[in-house]
Write a protein that holds these residues in place. Structure first.
Motif, PDB file in Angstrom:
ATOM      1  N   UNK A  17       0.779  -1.118   0.044  1.00 63.55           N
ATOM      2  CA  UNK A  17      -0.021   0.009  -0.031  1.00 63.55           C
ATOM      3  C   UNK A  17       0.754   1.069   0.054  1.00 63.55           C
ATOM      4  N   UNK A  18       0.678   2.176  -0.900  1.00 58.62           N
ATOM      5  CA  UNK A  18       1.198   3.581  -0.590  1.00 58.62           C
ATOM      6  C   UNK A  18       2.463   3.448  -1.719  1.00 58.62           C
ATOM      7  N   UNK A  19       2.865   2.211  -2.238  1.00 56.66           N
ATOM      8  CA  UNK A  19       3.947   2.005  -3.198  1.00 56.66           C
ATOM      9  C   UNK A  19       3.725   1.801  -4.529  1.00 56.66           C
ATOM     10  N   UNK A  20       4.593   1.815  -5.386  1.00 60.67           N
ATOM     11  CA  UNK A  20       4.115   1.792  -6.805  1.00 60.67           C
ATOM     12  C   UNK A  20       5.423   0.538  -7.540  1.00 60.67           C
ATOM     13  N   UNK A  21       6.144  -0.153  -6.652  1.00 64.14           N
ATOM     14  CA  UNK A  21       6.746  -1.156  -6.811  1.00 64.14           C
ATOM     15  C   UNK A  21       6.673  -2.395  -6.157  1.00 64.14           C
ATOM     16  N   UNK A  22       6.782  -3.533  -6.954  1.00 57.95           N
ATOM     17  CA  UNK A  22       6.708  -4.964  -6.201  1.00 57.95           C
ATOM     18  C   UNK A  22       8.004  -5.058  -5.246  1.00 57.95           C
ATOM     19  N   UNK A  23       7.923  -5.620  -4.199  1.00 58.27           N
ATOM     20  CA  UNK A  23       8.650  -5.692  -2.841  1.00 58.27           C
ATOM     21  C   UNK A  23       8.456  -7.079  -2.512  1.00 58.27           C
ATOM     22  N   UNK A  24       9.454  -7.611  -1.818  1.00 54.17           N
ATOM     23  CA  UNK A  24       9.403  -8.792  -1.005  1.00 54.17           C
ATOM     24  C   UNK A  24       8.609  -8.394   0.062  1.00 54.17           C
ATOM     25  N   UNK A  25       7.500  -9.231   0.295  1.00 59.67           N
ATOM     26  CA  UNK A  25       6.592  -8.710   1.688  1.00 59.67           C
ATOM     27  C   UNK A  25       6.503 -10.056   2.454  1.00 59.67           C
ATOM     28  N   UNK A  26       6.654 -10.111   3.592  1.00 63.53           N
ATOM     29  CA  UNK A  26       6.091 -11.160   4.565  1.00 63.53           C
ATOM     30  C   UNK A  26       4.825 -11.402   4.707  1.00 63.53           C
ATOM     31  N   UNK A  27       4.451 -12.757   4.268  1.00 63.10           N
ATOM     32  CA  UNK A  27       2.837 -13.027   4.423  1.00 63.10           C
ATOM     33  C   UNK A  27       2.532 -13.220   5.651  1.00 63.10           C
ATOM     34  N   UNK A  28       3.237 -13.285   6.708  1.00 64.87           N
ATOM     35  CA  UNK A  28       3.011 -13.630   8.186  1.00 64.87           C
ATOM     36  C   UNK A  28       2.657 -12.285   9.069  1.00 64.87           C
ATOM     37  N   UNK A  29       3.702 -11.459   8.811  1.00 65.15           N
ATOM     38  CA  UNK A  29       3.681 -10.018   9.576  1.00 65.15           C
ATOM     39  C   UNK A  29       3.833  -8.894   8.801  1.00 65.15           C
ATOM     40  N   UNK A  30       3.908  -8.991   7.346  1.00 65.69           N
ATOM     41  CA  UNK A  30       3.556  -7.531   6.477  1.00 65.69           C
ATOM     42  C   UNK A  30       4.878  -7.049   6.419  1.00 65.69           C
ATOM     43  N   UNK A  31       5.950  -7.322   7.074  1.00 70.84           N
ATOM     44  CA  UNK A  31       7.226  -6.683   6.905  1.00 70.84           C
ATOM     45  C   UNK A  31       7.554  -6.662   5.390  1.00 70.84           C
ATOM     46  N   UNK A  32       8.278  -5.471   5.156  1.00 69.07           N
ATOM     47  CA  UNK A  32       8.605  -5.418   3.618  1.00 69.07           C
ATOM     48  C   UNK A  32      10.127  -5.366   3.569  1.00 69.07           C
ATOM     49  N   UNK A  33      10.801  -6.029   2.533  1.00 65.13           N
ATOM     50  CA  UNK A  33      12.153  -6.289   2.529  1.00 65.13           C
ATOM     51  C   UNK A  33      12.302  -5.206   1.091  1.00 65.13           C
ATOM     52  N   UNK A  34      13.064  -4.126   1.636  1.00 65.92           N
ATOM     53  CA  UNK A  34      13.406  -3.140   0.756  1.00 65.92           C
ATOM     54  C   UNK A  34      14.854  -3.679   0.156  1.00 65.92           C
ATOM     55  N   UNK A  35      15.024  -3.597  -1.181  1.00 64.91           N
ATOM     56  CA  UNK A  35      16.671  -4.018  -1.786  1.00 64.91           C
ATOM     57  C   UNK A  35      17.030  -2.376  -2.083  1.00 64.91           C
ATOM     58  N   UNK A  36      18.052  -1.873  -1.617  1.00 65.47           N
ATOM     59  CA  UNK A  36      18.517  -0.467  -1.880  1.00 65.47           C
ATOM     60  C   UNK A  36      19.857  -0.727  -2.619  1.00 65.47           C
ATOM     61  N   UNK A  37      20.117   0.564  -3.189  1.00 65.64           N
ATOM     62  CA  UNK A  37      21.555   0.495  -3.765  1.00 65.64           C
ATOM     63  C   UNK A  37      22.632   0.569  -2.771  1.00 65.64           C
ATOM     64  N   UNK A  38      23.699   0.135  -3.422  1.00 64.65           N
ATOM     65  CA  UNK A  38      25.046  -0.051  -2.608  1.00 64.65           C
ATOM     66  C   UNK A  38      25.488   1.128  -2.457  1.00 64.65           C
ATOM     67  N   UNK A  39      26.329   1.523  -1.425  1.00 64.73           N
ATOM     68  CA  UNK A  39      27.188   2.575  -1.567  1.00 64.73           C
ATOM     69  C   UNK A  39      28.559   2.443  -1.573  1.00 64.73           C
ATOM     70  N   UNK A  40      29.306   2.893  -2.562  1.00 58.15           N
ATOM     71  CA  UNK A  40      30.732   2.433  -2.676  1.00 58.15           C
ATOM     72  C   UNK A  40      31.534   3.813  -2.274  1.00 58.15           C
ATOM     73  N   UNK A  41      32.661   3.572  -1.216  1.00 60.55           N
ATOM     74  CA  UNK A  41      33.433   4.862  -1.025  1.00 60.55           C
ATOM     75  C   UNK A  41      34.985   4.751  -1.272  1.00 60.55           C
ATOM     76  N   UNK A  42      35.647   5.629  -1.685  1.00 56.83           N
ATOM     77  CA  UNK A  42      36.971   5.404  -2.127  1.00 56.83           C
ATOM     78  C   UNK A  42      37.570   7.034  -2.162  1.00 56.83           C
ATOM     79  N   UNK A  43      38.886   6.862  -2.761  1.00 56.82           N
ATOM     80  CA  UNK A  43      39.684   7.877  -2.875  1.00 56.82           C
ATOM     81  C   UNK A  43      40.859   7.692  -3.768  1.00 56.82           C
ATOM     82  N   UNK A  44      41.051   9.081  -4.444  1.00 52.14           N
ATOM     83  CA  UNK A  44      42.032   9.326  -5.297  1.00 52.14           C
ATOM     84  C   UNK A  44      43.047   9.781  -4.331  1.00 52.14           C
ATOM     85  N   UNK A  45      44.212   8.955  -3.944  1.00 53.11           N
ATOM     86  CA  UNK A  45      45.082   9.249  -2.861  1.00 53.11           C
ATOM     87  C   UNK A  45      46.480   9.699  -3.731  1.00 53.11           C
TER      88      UNK A  45
END
Length: 179
Positions: A17-45
């Motif tokens: 409800x209130x979303x526009x994308x299919x997500x993995x949702x627990x059928x027992x408790x309704x918990x939503x598993x969001x898959x988010x982008x990974x953040x990469x960090x680094x440096x030009x040293x």
């Protein structure tokens, strides 16, 4: 051993409800598993006129040269993550002075934050994720052996602002392939 699927644990793909994308949702408790982008960090040293590159000992792109960078850990700032990656991959303590660039790589769900940093000395001690770590003069950089396009972008962005104190962080080059 059988491969287990999310549905084996009561998860189904549905649009919450209130979303526009299919997500993995627990059928027992309704918990939503969001898959988010990974953040990469680094440096030009840099150390004087030389730039630190590490030869990868891991996939992807085993044996190719890269900047010290990697995925952030939980409860870590981006600066602390970049410093940790430099220590893990090259055995160096870096001094970060500015955010150099933020690159968006949607095809692999990554945001890459690259900093500009200096090294206190030329001593390097590659970690287990690096086959080698080396300081290169600009003309010595193994351009045809760089691991990722974002390494090339960051090196050129670093060169563009070398010696400048104030500058705006860069983004993806306009002609960036495969983003």
């Amino acid at each position: 051993m059988a491969i287990q699927r999310p549905s084996d644990f009561g998860f189904t793909h549905q649009v919450p409800d209130g979303d526009d994308k299919a997500r993995l949702v627990c059928g027992d408790c309704g918990w939503i598993h969001y898959v988010n982008p990974k953040i990469v960090v680094g440096a030009v040293c840099s150390y004087g006129d030389r730039i630190l590159l590490c030869r990868r000992a891991i996939e992807p792109r085993h044996g190719f040269w890269t900047l010290p960078a990697g995925f952030m850990e939980e409860r870590e700032t981006t600066e602390a993550g970049a410093a940790r990656e430099a220590m893990e991959e090259a055995g160096v303590t870096i001094r970060i002075d500015a955010l150099l660039a933020v690159y968006n790589i949607p095809r692999i769900s990554q945001v890459q934050m690259m900093y500009r940093a200096t090294l206190p000395g030329p001593e390097l001690n590659p970690g287990i994720e690096s086959l080698d770590a080396k300081l290169f003069l600009w003309d010595e950089i193994p351009w045809n052996e760089l691991a990722f396009p974002s390494v090339l972008w960051a090196l050129h962005h670093w060169r563009e602002v070398r010696g400048k104190r104030d500058f705006a962080a860069f983004g993806n080059p306009p002609d960036a392939p495969g983003v």
